[in-house]
Design an enzyme around this catalytic site. Structure first.
Site, mmCIF file in Angstrom:
data_model
loop_
_atom_site.group_PDB
_atom_site.id
_atom_site.type_symbol
_atom_site.label_atom_id
_atom_site.label_comp_id
_atom_site.label_asym_id
_atom_site.label_seq_id
_atom_site.Cartn_x
_atom_site.Cartn_y
_atom_site.Cartn_z
ATOM 1 N N LYS A 172 0.765 -1.191 0.001
ATOM 2 C CA LYS A 172 -0.090 0.173 -0.052
ATOM 3 C C LYS A 172 0.808 1.523 0.081
ATOM 4 O O LYS A 172 0.522 2.227 -0.829
ATOM 5 C CB LYS A 172 -0.995 -0.158 1.121
ATOM 6 C CG LYS A 172 -1.745 1.545 1.555
ATOM 7 C CD LYS A 172 -3.028 1.559 0.753
ATOM 8 C CE LYS A 172 -3.477 2.797 0.843
ATOM 9 N NZ LYS A 172 -4.393 3.296 0.048
ATOM 10 N N LYS A 240 1.169 11.937 4.836
ATOM 11 C CA LYS A 240 1.472 10.761 5.910
ATOM 12 C C LYS A 240 2.071 9.566 5.190
ATOM 13 O O LYS A 240 2.942 9.011 5.720
ATOM 14 C CB LYS A 240 -0.038 10.490 6.643
ATOM 15 C CG LYS A 240 -0.079 9.058 7.463
ATOM 16 C CD LYS A 240 -1.140 8.662 7.585
ATOM 17 C CE LYS A 240 -2.095 8.302 6.440
ATOM 18 N NZ LYS A 240 -2.696 7.305 6.350
#
Ligand code: NA7
Length: 289
Positions: A172, A240
């Site tokens: 991911k 992030k």
């Protein structure tokens, strides 16, 4: 009988996921830090839990999808967190995008209380969440995945079993890094042609006929050309994610020079933003002041 599902985190992704679970006939319990965000789901039949602990105690399957590592630590290990209430024999699906290391800690904590654990971050955005067409990047035991496939199938159309816990987040993070660099490269190229007096649309048109054509050109180029950045994949979350990819690279000793530069662009635009924007707003870094 369908397993009861408790969903923690009713943000852009969690809300439509909970709606689809309700529509599929699951008993659904929800908890969100800002309680009012659960009101609509409660009016549609979801139960409201007072704490993550109460939610986990009431659910066959607990699913977490919150913004970042501190948020996940708080809902899992806080005073009223999931691990103080989760039942032996139940399961935890963790779908936030966090570090592989944090997922491994969560998997160990679940094992210590006799709960199954599946790491399952998602791709597909809010559109995929609403349509029930998310794609899950799964890390964990094959048997746990088999057990939870009927639940994943309500929210998603595909899942890839990538290895043990940690593998899902690794893929991911790598995927989001690639996505960010594609958009960053497009933004640089658009800045170059427009400063030279050529319309950005021309570049996109030619790119669509070359080996460089991509989903990013279909989905992000139109809003970048207009300078409209309504959040679909918020920049604060991409900031992030690229940071998490750099942390992982640092631990592994892998240099990621382009990612490091791209993170600085994200930081600059994030710092200047006055509202929540899509990550493609990184293109505004090259706008003439
Ligand atoms: P959103 O729309 O920003 O939603 C984030 C959710 O996380 C939302 O429910 C927040 O609650 C919750 N949150 C944030 N901080 C905390 C803390 N400290 N404690 C508890 N809950 C918290 O994100 P998305 O739904 O788009 O994405 C979720 C994840 O999937 C994320 O990791 C992405 O990268 C992928 P709030 O409503 O603000 O009280």
């Amino acid at each position: 009988m369908k397993p009861s599902v408790g969903l923690i985190g009713l943000g852009l992704m969690g809300r439509p996921m909970a709606t689809n679970l309700l529509k599929a006939g699951h008993e659904v319990t929800v908890w969100n830090r800002t309680a009012s965000r659960a009101d609509e789901l409660v009016s549609q039949g979801a139960k409201r839990a007072a704490t993550p602990r109460a939610l986990a105690a009431a659910s066959d399957v607990t699913l977490t999808i919150v913004s970042d590592p501190p948020a996940l630590e708080s809902v899992l290990w806080g005073d009223e967190g999931v691990f103080s209430g989760i039942r032996k024999g139940s399961a935890l699906i963790e779908s936030s995008t966090v570090s592989p290391g944090l997922e491994k800690r969560a998997a160990a904590a679940a094992a210590a209380v006799g709960a199954d654990f599946l790491e399952a971050p998602v791709t597909g955005g809010t559109w995929g969440a609403e349509k029930g067409e998310l794609v899950f990047m799964v890390g964990g035991e094959e048997a746990t995945l088999k057990r939870l496939e009927p639940v994943l199938g309500v929210m998603g159309k595909r899942w890839f079993h990538l290895g043990p816990v940690g593998a899902g987040q690794t893929v991911k993070l790598a995927m989001n890094l690639l996505l960010d660099l594609e958009v960053e490269a497009l933004a640089e190229a658009l800045a170059l042609v427009t400063r030279a007096g050529v319309a950005g649309e021309k570049l996109v048109e030619v790119m669509q006929s070359s080996m460089g054509r991509s989903g990013v050109l279909d989905i992000k180029a139109p809003n970048m050309l207009k300078g409209e950045y309504k959040p679909s994949f918020p920049l604060r979350l991409m900031h992030k994610d690229v940071g998490l990819a750099l942390d992982l690279a640092n631990q592994l000793g892998v240099p990621l020079p382009a990612a490091a530069a791209a993170r600085e662009v994200l930081s600059a635009v994030k710092g200047a933003a006055t509202e929540d924007v899509d990550f493609s707003a990184l293109a505004s870094f090259w706008k003439k002041k």
